[in-house]
Design a protein around this motif. Structure first.
Motif, PDB file in Angstrom:
ATOM      1  N   MET A 152     -27.710 -21.053  56.596  1.00  9.03           N
ATOM      2  CA  MET A 152     -27.455 -22.161  54.912  1.00  9.03           C
ATOM      3  C   MET A 152     -26.448 -22.942  56.011  1.00  9.03           C
ATOM      4  SD  MET A 152     -29.125 -21.854  51.237  1.00  9.03           S
ATOM      5  CE  MET A 152     -28.846 -20.848  51.287  1.00  9.03           C
ATOM      6  N   GLU A 153     -24.961 -21.975  55.828  1.00  6.58           N
ATOM      7  CA  GLU A 153     -24.173 -22.579  55.668  1.00  6.58           C
ATOM      8  C   GLU A 153     -23.771 -22.974  57.280  1.00  6.58           C
ATOM      9  OE1 GLU A 153     -19.952 -21.553  53.851  1.00  6.58           O
ATOM     10  OE2 GLU A 153     -20.043 -20.040  55.935  1.00  6.58           O
ATOM     11  N   ARG A 154     -24.378 -22.139  58.204  1.00  9.00           N
ATOM     12  CA  ARG A 154     -24.510 -22.792  59.725  1.00  9.00           C
ATOM     13  C   ARG A 154     -25.206 -23.563  59.655  1.00  9.00           C
ATOM     14  NH1 ARG A 154     -23.423 -20.621  65.319  1.00  9.00           N
ATOM     15  NH2 ARG A 154     -23.562 -21.422  66.490  1.00  9.00           N
ATOM     16  N   ALA A 155     -26.243 -24.079  59.115  1.00  9.71           N
ATOM     17  CA  ALA A 155     -27.389 -24.757  59.128  1.00  9.71           C
ATOM     18  C   ALA A 155     -26.475 -26.126  58.811  1.00  9.71           C
ATOM     19  CB  ALA A 155     -28.079 -25.217  58.317  1.00  9.71           C
ATOM     20  N   ILE A 156     -26.030 -26.673  57.823  1.00 14.03           N
ATOM     21  CA  ILE A 156     -25.485 -27.695  57.033  1.00 14.03           C
ATOM     22  C   ILE A 156     -24.142 -27.583  58.147  1.00 14.03           C
ATOM     23  CG2 ILE A 156     -24.162 -28.077  55.775  1.00 14.03           C
ATOM     24  CD1 ILE A 156     -25.727 -26.289  53.164  1.00 14.03           C
ATOM     25  N   GLU A 157     -23.078 -26.873  58.624  1.00 13.83           N
ATOM     26  CA  GLU A 157     -22.353 -27.444  59.522  1.00 13.83           C
ATOM     27  C   GLU A 157     -22.757 -27.680  60.654  1.00 13.83           C
ATOM     28  OE1 GLU A 157     -20.242 -23.739  60.135  1.00 13.83           O
ATOM     29  OE2 GLU A 157     -19.545 -23.080  58.202  1.00 13.83           O
ATOM     30  N   GLU A 158     -23.422 -27.712  61.140  1.00 13.49           N
ATOM     31  CA  GLU A 158     -24.108 -27.605  62.354  1.00 13.49           C
ATOM     32  C   GLU A 158     -24.809 -29.474  62.235  1.00 13.49           C
ATOM     33  OE1 GLU A 158     -23.552 -27.057  65.386  1.00 13.49           O
ATOM     34  OE2 GLU A 158     -22.694 -24.537  64.439  1.00 13.49           O
ATOM     35  N   THR A 159     -25.267 -29.682  61.230  1.00 11.97           N
ATOM     36  CA  THR A 159     -26.027 -31.045  61.315  1.00 11.97           C
ATOM     37  C   THR A 159     -25.064 -31.760  60.191  1.00 11.97           C
ATOM     38  OG1 THR A 159     -27.939 -29.662  59.483  1.00 11.97           O
ATOM     39  CG2 THR A 159     -27.775 -32.704  59.021  1.00 11.97           C
ATOM     40  N   LEU A 160     -24.047 -31.783  59.527  1.00 11.30           N
ATOM     41  CA  LEU A 160     -22.785 -32.701  59.503  1.00 11.30           C
ATOM     42  C   LEU A 160     -22.405 -32.703  60.766  1.00 11.30           C
ATOM     43  CD1 LEU A 160     -21.022 -30.963  55.806  1.00 11.30           C
ATOM     44  CD2 LEU A 160     -21.787 -33.042  56.060  1.00 11.30           C
ATOM     45  N   LYS A 161     -22.495 -32.079  62.067  1.00 13.25           N
ATOM     46  CA  LYS A 161     -21.186 -32.553  62.457  1.00 13.25           C
ATOM     47  C   LYS A 161     -22.400 -33.363  64.103  1.00 13.25           C
ATOM     48  CE  LYS A 161     -20.774 -28.400  64.251  1.00 13.25           C
ATOM     49  NZ  LYS A 161     -20.423 -27.387  65.815  1.00 13.25           N
ATOM     50  N   PHE A 162     -23.672 -33.373  63.587  1.00 16.20           N
ATOM     51  CA  PHE A 162     -24.460 -33.673  64.884  1.00 16.20           C
ATOM     52  C   PHE A 162     -25.018 -35.360  63.590  1.00 16.20           C
ATOM     53  CE2 PHE A 162     -28.694 -35.025  65.482  1.00 16.20           C
ATOM     54  CZ  PHE A 162     -29.343 -35.248  66.925  1.00 16.20           C
ATOM     55  N   ALA A 163     -24.672 -35.491  62.846  1.00 16.19           N
ATOM     56  CA  ALA A 163     -25.603 -36.582  62.209  1.00 16.19           C
ATOM     57  C   ALA A 163     -24.006 -37.269  61.988  1.00 16.19           C
ATOM     58  CB  ALA A 163     -25.573 -35.870  60.513  1.00 16.19           C
ATOM     59  N   LEU A 169     -28.740 -34.095  52.513  1.00 16.98           N
ATOM     60  CA  LEU A 169     -27.251 -32.530  52.830  1.00 16.98           C
ATOM     61  C   LEU A 169     -26.632 -32.830  51.879  1.00 16.98           C
ATOM     62  CD1 LEU A 169     -25.895 -33.951  55.909  1.00 16.98           C
ATOM     63  CD2 LEU A 169     -26.832 -31.844  56.018  1.00 16.98           C
ATOM     64  N   ALA A 170     -26.869 -32.856  50.582  1.00 18.49           N
ATOM     65  CA  ALA A 170     -26.321 -33.053  49.685  1.00 18.49           C
ATOM     66  C   ALA A 170     -27.152 -31.841  48.497  1.00 18.49           C
ATOM     67  CB  ALA A 170     -26.038 -34.448  48.043  1.00 18.49           C
ATOM     68  N   GLU A 171     -28.713 -31.817  49.043  1.00 23.36           N
ATOM     69  CA  GLU A 171     -29.376 -30.942  48.192  1.00 23.36           C
ATOM     70  C   GLU A 171     -29.262 -29.350  48.975  1.00 23.36           C
ATOM     71  OE1 GLU A 171     -33.184 -32.129  49.121  1.00 23.36           O
ATOM     72  OE2 GLU A 171     -32.856 -34.362  47.991  1.00 23.36           O
ATOM     73  N   CYS A 172     -29.053 -29.771  50.063  1.00 21.47           N
ATOM     74  CA  CYS A 172     -28.961 -28.848  50.649  1.00 21.47           C
ATOM     75  C   CYS A 172     -27.687 -27.837  50.608  1.00 21.47           C
ATOM     76  CB  CYS A 172     -28.993 -28.357  52.227  1.00 21.47           C
ATOM     77  SG  CYS A 172     -30.358 -28.815  53.203  1.00 21.47           S
ATOM     78  N   GLU A 173     -26.127 -28.632  50.427  1.00 27.66           N
ATOM     79  CA  GLU A 173     -25.185 -28.092  50.015  1.00 27.66           C
ATOM     80  C   GLU A 173     -25.553 -27.538  48.801  1.00 27.66           C
ATOM     81  OE1 GLU A 173     -20.747 -26.755  50.314  1.00 27.66           O
ATOM     82  OE2 GLU A 173     -22.585 -27.637  51.302  1.00 27.66           O
ATOM     83  N   THR A 174     -26.091 -28.254  47.283  1.00 27.61           N
ATOM     84  CA  THR A 174     -26.192 -27.143  46.257  1.00 27.61           C
ATOM     85  C   THR A 174     -26.885 -26.206  46.731  1.00 27.61           C
ATOM     86  OG1 THR A 174     -26.205 -30.036  45.430  1.00 27.61           O
ATOM     87  CG2 THR A 174     -26.488 -28.296  43.867  1.00 27.61           C
TER      88      THR A 174
END
Length: 385
Positions: free
Chosen positions: A257-268, A288-293
């Motif tokens: 999950m952590e890696r997915a959010i990291e990758e998506t933040l960079k991409f977005a 992304l707020a939902e994902c981070e929660t």
């Protein structure tokens, strides 16, 4: 594992050391290993030299002398780094503990140091062609003959199956007793006849990880290789160790999950849509707020589970709750992150696509999430009586 409540300087150093090993020894070979569907045998020796095998086993047996959290950060980082080929979470996190907790002192002295050196690779053979999460339905049987057990049966979906040479095999020693007739027998494959490895199985994800079929045709094993010294203890042993396995699976989901959010933040942040970055759009920010929660809640739950496990107080229902909720949340987070990548999310050159492949199994590993809910429901039922 940023901002994880269980992290401390020692664990951070261990995680960073593991990451360097993965970057140097696993990642460069992932594509080739995915083609051959297993890692090269010598990487187990390299992992041993790096101090990554049996870190949670006492030093007197050749292990690292650490605890569950030392193991968890190593396994989670491997999942986060997208180099799943080395089946160490099973070898060190599960099989080594079956040996440490249930084998005789002589067997521990014989097997654990070799596992820590990579000389023995551990496997756990539970699942059969007709029996998955329903362990009581297994048909592989072991009968006594002379001073041996004679094992007959077949196992499938076995991690490390093509490589393992020390396998904890779940068998029926008395088919008439149901769960009370289940035992675990350790098979040293280099010392027996009648043991065969079947196909290395093609999977949706985890392509570099060795998963195979195993066959036992009149395999003779000394009766001393029975774990626990008393027949019929296998189901209890499985239930005890499955809680650890379920929390390990949850840790790996959390890291993914952590890696997915990291990758998506960079991409977005880089991706432009209608003249603005994808990250500046409200839908992206809310998703992304939902994902981070979900990630933060997963870390909190794992902090509780880890503390309970270290104190020997982790209940089977709490482990089941963590396993099903966190692996479900991981699936939701990774799916949302794929969507936010758009077409790029379906391309394997992007890490998010490989995460999408790899995490699907987490809802099945260590007992399906439906079984987890049944474990929880049975505890609730007891309260209603």
């Amino acid at each position: 594992m940023q901002n994880a409540p269980w992290m401390n300087p020692e664990l951070e150093t261990l995680r960073d050391s593991a990451r360097r090993f993965y970057e140097a020894e696993l990642l460069p070979h992932e594509e080739r290993w995915a083609q051959q569907q297993c890692v090269d045998r010598d990487v187990w020796y390299k992992a041993a030299e790096a101090g990554l095998l049996c870190v949670g086993i006492p030093e007197e047996y050749g292990g690292g002398g650490g605890n569950f959290l030392h193991e968890a950060v190593i396994f989670a980082e491997q999942g986060r780094m997208l180099c799943p080929g080395l089946g160490n979470s099973l070898h060190s996190g599960i099989v080594a503990h079956y040996i440490h907790n249930f084998a005789s002192e002589q067997q521990k002295q014989e097997w654990l140091p070799k596992m820590a050196k990579g000389e023995l690779v551990g496997g756990l053979a539970i699942t059969e062609p007709g029996a998955g999460s329903d362990v009581q339905s297994i048909r592989t049987a072991a009968r006594k003959e002379g001073g041996d057990y004679v094992i007959n049966g077949a196992k499938t979906y076995i991690t490390n199956g093509s490589t393992a040479n020390l396998i904890c095999v779940v068998v029926k020693t008395d088919p008439n007793l149901g769960a009370k007739g289940i035992s675990i027998i350790v098979v040293e494959t280099d010392k027996v006849e009648g043991f065969r490895r079947g196909r290395t199985l093609s999977k949706v994800g985890l392509h570099s990880q060795d998963t195979a079929e195993l066959f036992f045709d009149d395999v003779r094993v000394p009766q001393a290789n029975l774990l626990g010294n008393v027949e019929g203890q296998g189901f209890k042993q499985l239930m005890k160790e499955l809680s650890r396995e379920r929390v390990i699976t949850a840790f790996m989901s959390m890291a993914c999950m952590e890696r997915a959010i990291e990758e998506t933040l960079k991409f977005a942040a880089d991706r432009k849509v209608f003249g603005q970055t994808l990250l500046s759009m409200q839908n992206t920010r809310f998703k992304l707020a939902e994902c981070e929660t979900k990630l933060t809640l997963a870390k909190a739950m794992l902090s509780h589970c880890s503390a309970s496990l270290l104190e020997g107080q982790l209940s089977s229902e709490i482990a089941a709750m963590a396993k099903w909720w966190i692996t479900d949340a991981c699936g939701q987070v990774v799916d949302e992150c794929v969507q936010l990548h758009g077409g790029a999310g379906f391309m394997l050159e992007y890490p998010i696509a490989r995460l999408y492949q790899n995490v699907r199994i987490h809802r099945i590993l260590a007992g399906t999430n439906e079984i987890m809910k049944e474990v929880i429901a049975r505890e609730l039922e007891k309260r209603a009586v």
